[in-house]
Design an enzyme around this catalytic site. Structure first.
Site, mmCIF file in Angstrom:
data_model
loop_
_atom_site.group_PDB
_atom_site.id
_atom_site.type_symbol
_atom_site.label_atom_id
_atom_site.label_comp_id
_atom_site.label_asym_id
_atom_site.label_seq_id
_atom_site.Cartn_x
_atom_site.Cartn_y
_atom_site.Cartn_z
ATOM 1 C CB SER A 150 20.672 -1.978 -35.303
ATOM 2 O OG SER A 150 20.472 -1.285 -34.098
ATOM 3 C CE1 TYR A 171 18.055 -6.134 -33.881
ATOM 4 C CE2 TYR A 171 18.827 -4.164 -32.757
ATOM 5 C CZ TYR A 171 18.264 -4.768 -33.862
ATOM 6 O OH TYR A 171 17.916 -3.997 -34.956
#
Length: 267
Positions: A150, A171
Site C-alpha cells: 500500500s 499499517y
C-alpha cells in the site's frame, strides 16, 4: 492457451476485494488457484465475501479453484495450508500474499496485541509462506512470489497532510517491512529464477475493507478498480519481462504505473 496454464497459484485473503479478483484473473489465464482466507461461509465475517463464493465465481467462468480455510496468524495453519495445497494440486508455482488484518488507531492508543496480530498476518505470514514454497520453486527452476502492499508504506511528509491522523502508522509499518522483505528475498532468489515483487494500487481500491474503514466509498469516481490490481499482479506472476528476457523481480511497484510501462490494458 492462457499465460498461466498448468500453474498452481496460492492467493491469500481471497474471500473478497483484491485477493478475490486476483484469484479470478489467474484462473481465467489457466492457473489452478488455491483460494484461502478465514471466511468460508456467509455470516462468519462482518464483511461480505467468502472463499466459497470466489471458487464458485471461478468455476462458473470455466476455471479451476479449490477453497482452503486458514487463519494465517496461526503458524500451524500456514503449514497445513501449503501441505494441503501441494498434496491436492501439486507443487506451488505462484504465491500471492494479500491477506491482511488492519486496525486504524493512533499510536498512543494502539494495543500491543493488535500490533502483534497485524505483524503476524502481514509480515511474518508472508515470510513463513515464502519459506514453505521456495524449495518446490527451486526444484522446478522458477516461480513467483507477490506481496500486496500500500502507499501507506511511504513516509509521511512534514508538516503532515489531513489524513495522517487517521491512525495508519502501524499499517504503514507493516507494509514498509513487507517491502524491505520483498527486495531482500528477490536478491536472495535472483539466481534461482524466482521473481519476488511488491505491488500496490496507485489509488485506494473500493473493497469491503476499505469501505468499512471509511477510506473510500463504493461510488468514488477517483478510486481504482480491483481489475487494475489483478492485471498488474498477472503481469508480475506470469514472467512478463520489463527489459530483455528476464521476468520482472525486486520491484516495489504500483499497479497503474506498471501497466502503463508494459503497455497493458486491464481485461
Amino acid at each position: 492457451m492462457g499465460t498461466l496454464d498448468g500453474k498452481v497459484a496460492v492467493v491469500t485473503g481471497a474471500s473478497r476485494g483484491i485477493g478475490a479478483q486476483i484469484a479470478r484473473r489467474f484462473a481465467a489465464e489457466g492457473a489452478t488457484v488455491a483460494v484461502t482466507a478465514r471466511t468460508v461461509e456467509e455470516g462468519q465475517s462482518t464483511l461480505e465475501g467468502t472463499i466459497t463464493q470466489t471458487v464458485a465465481d471461478i468455476e462458473g467462468a470455466g476455471g479451476a479453484a479449490v477453497a482452503f480455510a486458514a487463519d494465517l496468524s496461526v503458524l500451524e495453519d500456514r503449514e497445513r495450508l501449503i501441505a494441503a495445497v501441494t498434496e491436492q494440486l501439486g507443487p506451488i508455482d505462484i504465491l500471492v500474499n494479500n491477506a491482511a488484518v488492519t486496525y486504524f488507531t493512533p499510536v498512543e492508543d494502539f494495543t500491543l496485541r493488535r500490533m502483534n496480530l497485524m505483524f503476524e498476518v502481514q509480515v511474518t505470514a508472508p515470510l513463513h509462506l515464502a519459506q514453505l514454497v521456495i524449495p518446490a520453486m527451486k526444484e522446478n527452476q522458477g516461480g513467483a512470489i507477490l506481496n500486496i502492499s500500500s502507499r501507506a508504506a511511504i513516509h509521511p511528509a512534514l508538516p503532515p497532510g489531513p489524513n495522517v491522523g487517521r491512525g495508519g502508522t502501524v499499517y504503514g509499518m507493516c507494509k514498509a517491512a513487507l517491502e524491505r522483505f520483498t527486495t531482500g528475498l528477490a536478491a536472495e532468489l535472483y539466481a534461482d529464477n524466482i521473481a519476488v515483487n511488491v505491488l500496490s494500487p496507485n489509488r485506494v481500491v473500493p473493497t469491503a475493507g476499505t469501505i468499512f474503514h471509511h477510506l473510500t466509498t463504493e461510488d468514488n469516481p477517483e478510486a481504482e478498480p480491483t481489475t487494475v490490481m489483478a492485471e498488474a499482479a498477472l503481469a508480475l506472476c506470469s514472467g512478463v519481462p520489463a527489459d530483455g528476457d528476464r521476468a520482472i523481480t525486486g520491484r516495489v511497484t504500483y499497479s497503474q504505473d506498471l501497466l502503463k510501462e508494459l503497455d497493458i490494458t486491464p481485461k
